[in-house]
Enzyme design. Structure first.
Site, PDB file in Angstrom:
ATOM      1  N   ASP A 180      37.009  44.472  59.648  1.00 43.80           N
ATOM      2  CA  ASP A 180      37.619  43.765  60.548  1.00 43.80           C
ATOM      3  C   ASP A 180      39.103  44.062  60.677  1.00 43.80           C
ATOM      4  OD1 ASP A 180      35.624  41.824  60.805  1.00 43.80           O
ATOM      5  OD2 ASP A 180      35.872  40.817  59.043  1.00 43.80           O
ATOM      6  N   ASP A 197      34.549  37.118  62.988  1.00 42.24           N
ATOM      7  CA  ASP A 197      33.498  37.445  62.341  1.00 42.24           C
ATOM      8  C   ASP A 197      32.279  36.409  62.078  1.00 42.24           C
ATOM      9  OD1 ASP A 197      31.618  39.513  61.485  1.00 42.24           O
ATOM     10  OD2 ASP A 197      32.506  39.439  59.571  1.00 42.24           O
TER      11      ASP A 197
END
Length: 888
Positions: free
Chosen positions: A641, A364
Site C-alpha cells: 500500500d 485496501d
C-alpha cells in the site's frame, strides 16, 4: 482461494537481493540470476553456504562487510529544519519580504510586527509537526526482534540453533521458522512441513498461502505469481514449520524494494493547490500595488517617494498576514484534539485540511474492512441446501485434528468451524479420537480418524479440505439422506456449484467421511480413498467491527469509497455487500490493462471494487483519480500500500500497519477503529471551514480598505491613513481574527468535502470587497457632512479618527455576519468570535477618544458623525446580510 499478487519487484527478489553469487562472495552478482530459478545445491554453492549454517567467523565477516539486516527508514526531521521549511508557505515568504522592505526604509514598527507574525507562524507549524513526530516515535515497531539461527563455532563443529537479534542475520544463514514467527529476511525454503504464511502486508491476499521446498526450480510457465519455495520479509508463519536459507537482508529485501527512500517527496497536496492558488493571485496584486500608489501620488499630488511607507502599508493591508498563523493554529489545535480524544495522529499538519477536502477514499480490504480470520457463513449438502450435519462432521474433524496432530498452533479454519458448530450444540467429544493426519499443503486436506459412539471394530475417517482435492478422493455422495455413486456428471455439477459459491466471495471447506475396519497400525495418506462426499462449509472473512458504521458515515459525508485490493474479486465484493457497500461493477487490474490518465479515472469511477491489484496498480489508480480533479485519500496497512499512500493527497494507516507504511502515511489511526477516520474527517472539515471563513472575510475586508485608500489617496490633499494607523488597525483586526482558530463552523460545513476553490473565493472577495469599499466611501461623505454641519474642526486628524472607527466596526460586522452564512440565526451560543467582535467594536469606538489618539494623529469627530455612521452601518448590515444569503 484468493490468488497471489506481486509486489514491487515482481515475483522475484530485487536485483541485489537475489544473492545469487559466485566465487564465494554472497554479494557478487551472477548475471542477474534469480534464487527462485536455481536448484538448492546451485544456490548454496553461489552463496558459499551449507545446510548446516555459517560459522561464527563467516557470519561476523559478512556482517561487517555488508551491514546489518535493518529495513531502511526515513531520518527524523530536525526541529530547525521543520522551522525553516515553514518559510516555504507563500504568504509567509511574502510577509518576510515585506518585513525586510519595511526595515530597509526604516519603518521599524511595521517591520517588527511583520517579523513577529512570521516567527509565530513558523513556531506553531514546526512545533505541531514536531509533536506529531514524537507521537509517531512511540508507534514504531521492529518487523521482528529475534530469529532462530543455525550457526557453527567452526568448520568441524556441529550446528547449534540459537536466538539472535534480527539485525545480525546475514546472507547464507540458515534459520528455523515456526507458527507465529515473523519472516526476518527473504529466504529460500530448504525443508518445510505443512507451512502456510500470511503475506497480506506484501500482497493484500487475506488467506494464508501454502509454501513448500523445491529442490529443482519450477517451470518458467507454471503460472505461479509467487515462488512457492520463497518467503519474504514482512510475512508471518500461519502454520507448520520450516528450515530456510537467507538470500537477502536489509535494503536488498522485497520489503525494502517497496520503500521509496529518503529522496522521494510527496507531490503537491489538496491544501497546497487550494491555498497556493489564492496566494499567488494576491501576491501578484500586492507586488503591483506599491508601484501604482507611488506613480499615482507622484503624478497627481507630487508626493513621490514620501508616500513609500504608505505604499508598503497598503501592500501589508491587502495581505492576510494572519493566514499562516490562523492556518497553523487551527490545524495544530485540531490535530492536538484528535491525538488526545480521537485516537488519531496527524503527522503533517496540512494533511488535516486535506482530510476535510477528500471526496474519494481508496482503501485496501484486508486488515481494513476485514480481519485476518475467517468465520463460518453456512454449511450445505451436495444439493446446496443448508445442512448443519455437515458442520457437525467438520467440527469433529477439526477438534480431533487439533487434539491429536500436535500442531504448534491452532489453524484459523479449524477454530472458525469449532466456534460456529458450538452454536448448533455439536459435541466432538462424543467421538473417540484415534489418529489425525494434519493439513498437507501439497494435497490440501486434513484427516481425523475417530470412533463413533457405541460402535466397536469400526473407524470413521473425517476428511476436510479443498473441494477439488476432496472430490478427487470420493467415490460416493450423500444425496437426500442416502448414499449414491458419484458419477462424472455429478462430480462436474458439484464443482460448478462450488465455483458459483467461490465467485460469491466464499471460501469452501469440503467435508467427506468413510468407514473402515478398526486397526492398530498408523494411518497414512494412501488410506484417504473411497470417501463419501457430504457437502461443504462456506467461510468468509470476518468483518472489522466498525467498518460498516465507518462506511455509512463516509457516505453521509459525501465521500465515495473505492476498494483496491490484491484479493479475489468475489471475496472483495462479498465483503463490501456484507458491510452495506454495493460493489456494483467489479473490475480487476488485468481488465484495466495499461490504461492511464482520464480513461483509467473514468473506468474506476464506474466501479467500487478493483481486485487483484499490485502496489503499482493501486498507485496508478490513485494518481489517475487525482489528475481528474478528485481529492483522494488512501487507507492501507501493508508494504504493497505504500506507493498509493504516498501518491494520494492524504495517506492514512492504522497503528498495526507495517513500519514503512506508518512512516509514509500522513495520518495514523492509533486504534484500529475505522470510526476514528470519520472523526478525523470531521475535524479536517471543521479546520477547513475555519480557514475558508477567515480567508473570505479577511480578504474581503482588506480589498475594500485598499480600494478605499487608493481612491482617497487620489482625492484628498493628505494621506488618507498614516502608516502607523494602518499598522494599529491591522494589529487590532489580526488579534480579533485569532478567535477563528477556536471557532466551530456551522454543521453544514461538515456535510460535504471542504473544497477551497480559488476562483470561487476570489469572486466572493470581489463582491464583498466592493461592498466594503462602498461603505468606506460613504463614510467619507458622512465625515464631510458632519464637519460641515457642525462647523467643527476638520483636517486630517478628524478624517483619520472617523475612518479608523468605521473600519474596525465594518470589520467586526463582517466577522460576525459572514462567518456562518445562513446558519447564523440558529446559533445562539456566545463563542470566541462574538467576544472578539465585541472587543474590536469597543476598541474602534474608544481609541480615537482616548489619550492615545493624539499620538496616532487622530482627533475625535463631532457627535453628529456617530449618528450618521450608525445609519451607514445599518444600511451596510442589511446589504451584507442580503449578499451573504446569495453567496454563502
Amino acid at each position: 482461494m484468493p490468488e497471489t499478487t506481486a509486489t514491487p519487484g515482481g515475483g522475484a527478489t530485487p536485483s541485489r537481493a537475489a544473492a545469487v553469487r559466485s566465487h564465494g562472495d554472497p554479494r557478487a552478482g551472477h548475471g542477474g540470476a534469480d534464487p527462485a530459478r536455481l536448484t538448492t545445491l546451485e544456490l548454496l554453492r553461489r552463496l558459499a553456504a551449507g545446510p548446516r549454517g555459517l560459522t561464527a567467523e563467516q557470519a561476523e565477516e559478512r556482517l561487517v562487510r555488508y551491514g546489518e539486516n535493518v529495513a531502511p527508514a526515513w531520518r527524523p526531521v530536525s526541529w530547525p529544519r521543520r522551522f525553516l521549511g515553514s518559510l516555504r508557505d507563500p504568504f509567509t515568504a511574502v510577509l518576510l519580504c515585506l518585513g525586510l522592505v519595511s526595515a530597509a526604509i526604516a519603518s521599524w514598527g511595521t517591520a517588527c510586527v511583520i517579523m513577529v507574525l512570521v516567527v509565530v507562524s513558523c513556531l506553531l507549524r514546526s512545533g505541531g509537526e514536531h509533536q506529531a513526530g514524537r507521537a509517531m516515535a512511540g508507534l514504531r515497531e521492529l518487523v521482528a526482534t529475534t530469529a532462530s539461527v543455525q550457526r557453527r563455532a567452526d568448520d568441524g563443529a556441529a550446528p547449534v540453533v540459537r536466538e539472535l537479534p534480527v539485525d545480525q542475520l546475514v546472507v547464507g544463514d540458515v534459520i528455523r521458522l515456526g507458527p507465529g514467527d515473523l519472516v526476518p529476511a527473504d529466504v529460500r525454503l530448504l525443508r518445510a512441513t505443512g507451512l502456510t504464511v500470511h503475506q497480506a502486508a506484501l500482497t493484500g491476499e487475506s488467506a494464508p498461502v501454502a509454501k513448500y521446498a523445491l529442490d529443482a526450480p519450477p517451470a518458467a510457465d507454471d503460472g505461479a505469481a509467487e515462488p512457492p519455495h520463497l518467503c519474504f520479509q514482512g510475512s508471518s508463519v500461519a502454520s507448520g514449520s520450516a528450515t530456510a536459507l537467507v538470500v537477502a537482508t536489509g535494503a536488498d529485501t522485497r520489503f525494502a524494494a517497496a520503500h521509496p527512500g529518503p529522496a522521494r517527496r510527496r507531490t503537491e497536496s489538496a491544501f497546497d493547490r487550494s491555498v497556493h492558488g489564492i496566494a499567488w493571485t494576491l501576491i501578484r496584486f500586492m507586488l503591483l500595488t506599491p508601484p501604482l500608489v507611488l506613480l499615482a501620488n507622484a503624478a497627481l499630488r507630487g508626493r513621490g517617494l514620501a508616500t513609500l511607507p504608505f505604499a508598503i502599508a497598503v501592500a501589508v493591508g491587502l495581505t492576510p498576514e494572519m493566514l499562516p498563523v490562523i492556518v497553523t493554529a487551527t490545524l495544530a489545535r485540531g490535530a492536538s484534539a484528535l491525538a488526545r480524544t480521537g485516537g488519531v495522529i496527524v503527522k503533517r499538519l496540512p494533511a488535516l485540511h486535506d482530510l476535510g477536502a477528500i471526496d474519494v477514499l481508496c482503501l485496501d480490504k484486508t486488515g481494513t474492512l476485514t480481519q485476518d480470520r475467517p468465520v463460518v457463513e453456512r454449511s450445505v449438502d451436495a444439493r446446496g441446501a443448508d445442512d448443519p450435519d455437515v458442520l457437525n462432521w467438520a467440527s469433529v474433524g477439526s477438534f480431533w485434528t487439533l487434539e491429536l496432530a500436535e500442531l504448534p498452533a491452532p489453524d484459523s479454519l479449524d477454530e472458525a468451524v469449532l466456534d460456529a458448530s458450538a452454536a448448533y450444540g455439536a459435541d466432538p467429544l462424543a467421538y473417540d479420537g484415534i489418529a489425525a493426519l494434519p493439513f498437507d499443503p501439497a494435497h490440501r486436506l486434513a484427516t481425523a480418524v475417530v470412533r463413533r459412539p457405541g460402535t466397536y471394530g469400526r473407524h470413521t475417517l473425517v476428511v476436510k479440505g479443498a473441494v477439488e482435492d476432496v472430490l478427487g478422493r470420493c467415490g460416493r455422495v450423500r444425496l437426500d439422506g442416502a448414499e449414491a455413486e458419484l458419477t462424472e456428471g455429478e462430480r462436474r455439477r458439484l464443482l460448478d456449484l462450488a465455483a458459483t459459491e467461490a465467485a460469491g466471495g466464499l471460501r469452501l471447506l469440503a467435508v467427506a467421511h468413510a468407514e473402515r475396519p478398526a486397526r492398530g497400525g498408523p494411518y497414512g495418506e494412501r488410506d484417504v480413498r473411497g470417501l463419501t462426499f457430504l457437502g461443504w462449509v462456506a467461510l468468509r472473512d470476518a468483518l472489522a467491527p466498525t467498518a460498516g458504521a465507518a462506511l455509512a458515515g463516509l457516505a453521509r459525508r459525501g465521500v465515495t469509497v473505492k476498494v483496491l485490493t490484491g484479493d479475489h474479486p468475489g471475496t472483495a465484493a462479498r465483503a463490501c455487500r456484507d458491510l452495506g457497500l454495493e460493489p456494483g461493477e467489479v473490475l480487476t487490474a488485468d481488465q484495466l490493462g495499461s490504461l492511464g490518465g482520464p480513461p483509467l479515472a473514468a473506468a474506476v469511477e464506474r466501479a467500487t471494487v478493483v481486485a487483484r491489484c499490485t502496489a503499482q496498480d493501486k498507485a496508478r489508480i490513485v494518481a489517475a483519480l487525482r489528475a481528474s480533479g478528485r481529492t483522494t485519500g488512501f487507507l492501507g496497512d501493508g508494504v504493497n500500500d505504500l506507493p498509493a499512500l504516498l501518491t494520494a493527497d492524504v495517506g492514512v494507516c492504522p497503528r498495526g500497519a507495517v513500519a514503512v507504511a506508518r512512516e509514509g502515511a500522513d495520518v495514523v489511526l492509533a486504534d484500529k477503529d475505522l470510526t476514528a477516520l470519520d472523526r478525523a474527517l470531521t475535524a479536517g472539515r471543521h479546520s477547513s471551514g475555519t480557514i475558508a471563513g477567515y480567508l473570505r472575510i479577511t480578504l474581503s475586508s482588506n480589498l475594500g480598505n485598499v480600494l478605499a485608500m487608493l481612491a482617497a489617496g487620489l482625492l484628498l490633499p493628505f494621506l488618507p491613513m498614516l502608516p502607523a494607523q494602518v499598522l494599529v488597525q491591522n494589529l487590532c483586526f489580526d488579534a480579533a481574527q485569532l478567535a477563528y482558530a477556536y471557532d466551530r463552523p456551522a454543521p453544514a460545513a461538515v456535510s460535504g468535502p471542504a473544497v477551497l476553490r480559488p476562483r470561487a473565493v476570489l469572486r466572493y472577495v470581489t463582491v464583498f470587497g466592493l461592498l466594503n469599499a462602498a461603505a468606506d466611501l460613504a463614510t467619507f461623505g458622512v465625515l464631510a457632512l458632519a464637519v460641515h454641519l457642525t462647523d467643527g474642526p476638520g483636517g486630517p486628524a478628524v478624517f483619520h479618527a472617523g475612518w479608523f472607527t468605521e473600519n474596525l466596526l465594518t470589520q467586526a460586522m463582517m466577522m460576525l455576519l459572514l462567518r456562518t452564512g445562513r446558519s447564523a440565526p440558529g446559533r445562539r451560543t456566545i463563542g470566541p468570535v462574538h467576544l472578539a467582535v465585541t472587543a474590536l467594536a469597543v476598541l474602534g469606538l474608544l481609541l480615537p477618544l482616548s489619550p492615545l489618539a493624539p499620538a496616532l494623529d487622530m482627533s475625535a469627530p463631532p457627535p453628529l458623525y456617530y449618528a450618521l455612521l450608525a445609519a451607514v452601518l445599518a444600511l451596510y448590515a442589511v446589504t451584507l446580510t442580503t449578499a451573504a444569503r446569495r453567496y454563502a
